[in-house]
Scaffold this motif. Structure first.
Motif, PDB file in Angstrom:
ATOM      1  N   LYS A  47      25.024 -44.135  -0.712  1.00 22.62           N
ATOM      2  CA  LYS A  47      23.606 -44.895  -0.615  1.00 22.62           C
ATOM      3  C   LYS A  47      23.859 -46.186  -1.738  1.00 22.62           C
ATOM      4  O   LYS A  47      23.082 -47.174  -1.518  1.00 22.62           O
ATOM      5  CB  LYS A  47      22.405 -43.935  -0.673  1.00 22.62           C
ATOM      6  CG  LYS A  47      22.250 -43.241   0.489  1.00 22.62           C
ATOM      7  CD  LYS A  47      20.861 -42.472   0.085  1.00 22.62           C
ATOM      8  CE  LYS A  47      20.373 -41.705   1.561  1.00 22.62           C
ATOM      9  NZ  LYS A  47      19.158 -40.663   1.183  1.00 22.62           N
ATOM     10  N   GLN A  48      24.190 -45.876  -2.822  1.00 22.10           N
ATOM     11  CA  GLN A  48      24.358 -46.692  -3.665  1.00 22.10           C
ATOM     12  C   GLN A  48      25.306 -47.991  -3.713  1.00 22.10           C
ATOM     13  O   GLN A  48      25.045 -49.157  -3.958  1.00 22.10           O
ATOM     14  CB  GLN A  48      24.679 -46.342  -5.256  1.00 22.10           C
ATOM     15  CG  GLN A  48      24.389 -47.283  -6.211  1.00 22.10           C
ATOM     16  CD  GLN A  48      24.810 -46.357  -7.721  1.00 22.10           C
ATOM     17  OE1 GLN A  48      25.100 -45.234  -7.573  1.00 22.10           O
ATOM     18  NE2 GLN A  48      24.892 -47.087  -8.673  1.00 22.10           N
ATOM     19  N   TYR A  49      26.365 -47.758  -2.651  1.00 21.29           N
ATOM     20  CA  TYR A  49      27.480 -48.614  -2.551  1.00 21.29           C
ATOM     21  C   TYR A  49      27.349 -48.631  -0.772  1.00 21.29           C
ATOM     22  O   TYR A  49      28.543 -48.294  -0.192  1.00 21.29           O
ATOM     23  CB  TYR A  49      28.780 -48.500  -2.811  1.00 21.29           C
ATOM     24  CG  TYR A  49      28.568 -48.232  -4.611  1.00 21.29           C
ATOM     25  CD1 TYR A  49      28.169 -49.067  -5.373  1.00 21.29           C
ATOM     26  CD2 TYR A  49      28.641 -47.131  -5.076  1.00 21.29           C
ATOM     27  CE1 TYR A  49      28.294 -48.837  -6.860  1.00 21.29           C
ATOM     28  CE2 TYR A  49      28.472 -46.856  -6.325  1.00 21.29           C
ATOM     29  CZ  TYR A  49      28.189 -48.030  -7.338  1.00 21.29           C
ATOM     30  OH  TYR A  49      28.138 -47.858  -8.752  1.00 21.29           O
ATOM     31  N   PRO A  50      26.612 -49.110  -0.217  1.00 21.86           N
ATOM     32  CA  PRO A  50      26.611 -49.306   1.208  1.00 21.86           C
ATOM     33  C   PRO A  50      27.574 -50.113   2.001  1.00 21.86           C
ATOM     34  O   PRO A  50      27.906 -49.951   3.122  1.00 21.86           O
ATOM     35  CB  PRO A  50      25.067 -49.632   1.511  1.00 21.86           C
ATOM     36  CG  PRO A  50      24.658 -50.705   0.556  1.00 21.86           C
ATOM     37  CD  PRO A  50      25.416 -50.052  -0.751  1.00 21.86           C
ATOM     38  N   TYR A  51      28.311 -51.115   1.158  1.00 24.00           N
ATOM     39  CA  TYR A  51      29.250 -52.018   1.773  1.00 24.00           C
ATOM     40  C   TYR A  51      30.452 -51.230   2.385  1.00 24.00           C
ATOM     41  O   TYR A  51      31.256 -51.872   2.839  1.00 24.00           O
ATOM     42  CB  TYR A  51      29.645 -53.090   1.156  1.00 24.00           C
ATOM     43  CG  TYR A  51      29.799 -52.721  -0.655  1.00 24.00           C
ATOM     44  CD1 TYR A  51      28.896 -52.970  -1.464  1.00 24.00           C
ATOM     45  CD2 TYR A  51      31.159 -52.482  -0.733  1.00 24.00           C
ATOM     46  CE1 TYR A  51      29.007 -52.787  -2.875  1.00 24.00           C
ATOM     47  CE2 TYR A  51      31.362 -52.043  -2.101  1.00 24.00           C
ATOM     48  CZ  TYR A  51      30.516 -52.256  -3.138  1.00 24.00           C
ATOM     49  OH  TYR A  51      30.813 -51.884  -4.531  1.00 24.00           O
ATOM     50  N   ASP A  55      29.361 -43.018   6.203  1.00 22.64           N
ATOM     51  CA  ASP A  55      28.420 -42.132   6.475  1.00 22.64           C
ATOM     52  C   ASP A  55      28.575 -40.706   5.931  1.00 22.64           C
ATOM     53  O   ASP A  55      29.831 -40.222   6.288  1.00 22.64           O
ATOM     54  CB  ASP A  55      28.077 -41.888   7.840  1.00 22.64           C
ATOM     55  CG  ASP A  55      26.583 -40.849   8.239  1.00 22.64           C
ATOM     56  OD1 ASP A  55      26.179 -40.386   7.231  1.00 22.64           O
ATOM     57  OD2 ASP A  55      26.331 -40.715   9.269  1.00 22.64           O
ATOM     58  N   HIS A  56      27.773 -40.491   4.990  1.00 24.99           N
ATOM     59  CA  HIS A  56      28.452 -39.059   3.973  1.00 24.99           C
ATOM     60  C   HIS A  56      28.432 -37.757   4.807  1.00 24.99           C
ATOM     61  O   HIS A  56      28.890 -36.899   4.530  1.00 24.99           O
ATOM     62  CB  HIS A  56      27.200 -38.746   2.774  1.00 24.99           C
ATOM     63  CG  HIS A  56      26.135 -38.608   3.267  1.00 24.99           C
ATOM     64  ND1 HIS A  56      25.318 -37.153   3.316  1.00 24.99           N
ATOM     65  CD2 HIS A  56      25.046 -39.338   3.714  1.00 24.99           C
ATOM     66  CE1 HIS A  56      24.263 -37.135   3.890  1.00 24.99           C
ATOM     67  NE2 HIS A  56      23.754 -38.466   4.004  1.00 24.99           N
ATOM     68  N   LEU A  57      27.712 -37.977   5.955  1.00 26.81           N
ATOM     69  CA  LEU A  57      27.470 -36.829   6.823  1.00 26.81           C
ATOM     70  C   LEU A  57      28.849 -36.593   7.346  1.00 26.81           C
ATOM     71  O   LEU A  57      28.926 -35.405   7.879  1.00 26.81           O
ATOM     72  CB  LEU A  57      26.447 -36.968   7.979  1.00 26.81           C
ATOM     73  CG  LEU A  57      25.041 -37.148   7.481  1.00 26.81           C
ATOM     74  CD1 LEU A  57      24.039 -37.469   8.531  1.00 26.81           C
ATOM     75  CD2 LEU A  57      24.543 -35.862   6.939  1.00 26.81           C
TER      76      LEU A  57
END
Length: 322
Positions: A47-51, A55-57
């Motif tokens: 979430k902090q580094y979206p580039y 997807d963490h899921l």
């Protein structure tokens, strides 16, 4: 959550390594980066580094106990889930853990919940060399897969020696521990063979389809990995068949030993049962038993019992019961 980062310039030269603080120096236009995450949850990082576009899921879903190796192509990267051997003292147990790789030209993100053997070894080699062999993170992905293959092959060779030793031990030692060890090998080899088969299919897909955009292993690298996993799959099948044969042999040897013991006990029973009968008759103490008052009665009964015992053993010898 433990995060280790290796930062490279565009030519693949190692600039620095450290923890998440290195993200402040990372420029996607000028740097290559390898982010290694040891944790079950990485939601905060992505979430902090979206580039990165990850997807963490994906990783949380991949941690299902029986999740097979998998390959997916996303817009920003390729996703490869594989299985590697865990680092432990009892190496022959073939305990596996899951390693997830997100890769494109400029970044590699590896995720795992337990210490990764392949990540540690490849990281050490890069640190010693000071740079990547090719200025492409797909090369690191290949190095990781090759290390997984090397570790598996080493264990398979050690397992072959152990199975050879067990083949000799079966006739000397019939312990439950030996049987439990064989059953454990059978189960682990079955799971390993299933993993190898999935990875064969993935690599076959990559070999036959040039449209994958982000994972840039060349044909020679993919062929090497495919051949090695095919070799591992064949070895796993061979060793599983050998283990099953050893289990059957162990059961047969144990049954034979049990039969020999039972035969010995039956022989002893057959010889001494008539003696017990004689002793029981003369132990009834009725008044009208002429032999009780006979002068040589005691010695006559002893001789009779000896004749019965010797005759029983002689008959058993003739019939080859012992």
């Amino acid at each position: 959550m433990a995060i280790k980062i290796m930062l490279f310039n565009a030519q693949g030269l190692l600039l620095s390594q450290g923890d998440e603080a290195l993200m402040a120096e990372y420029d996607p236009q000028q740097h290559l980066i390898w982010v290694d995450i040891t944790s079950q949850h990485s939601q905060a990082f992505f979430k902090q580094y979206p580039y990165f576009g990850i997807d963490h899921l994906d990783f949380e879903d991949a941690q299902r106990e029986r999740h097979p190796p998998q390959f997916e192509e996303y817009e920003t990267h390729s996703y490869l889930l594989t299985h590697e051997l865990m680092d432990r003292e009892e190496y022959l147990l073939l305990e596996r853990s899951q390693l997830l790789l997100h890769v494109n030209d400029h970044f590699l993100v590896t995720q795992h919940t337990k210490p990764s053997v392949s990540v540690s070894k490849v990281t050490q080699r890069i640190c010693e060399h000071g740079q990547l062999d090719n200025a492409d993170m797909s090369q690191v992905c290949f190095d990781l897969m090759r290390q997984i293959v090397v570790d598996y092959l080493a264990v398979m060779l050690a397992l072959e020696e152990r199975l050879s030793d067990i083949e000799d031990e079966i006739f000397e030692v019939s312990s439950d521990d030996l049987l439990a060890e064989l059953i454990g090998y059978s189960s682990k080899l079955q799971k390993a063979k299933r993993s190898f088969s999935y990875l064969e299919e993935i690599l076959q897909q990559l070999l036959s389809d040039d449209s994958h955009q982000h994972i840039k292993m060349d044909y020679q690298q993919l062929s090497y990995l495919y051949n090695q996993f095919e070799r591992l799959s064949s070895r796993a099948s061979l060793y599983q068949g050998l283990v099953d044969s050893l289990i059957n042999g162990f059961i047969s040897v144990s049954a034979h030993k049990t039969n020999r013991v039972m035969m010995t006990l039956t022989l002893v029973t057959a010889v001494f049962l008539p003696l017990t009968l004689v002793a029981g008759i003369y132990g009834m103490n009725f008044d009208n038993m002429p032999e009780l008052k006979w002068r040589f009665g005691y010695f006559a009964v002893l001789i009779l019992m000896a004749v019965i015992a010797v005759s029983g053993l002689w008959i058993a010898k003739i019939k080859r019961w012992y």
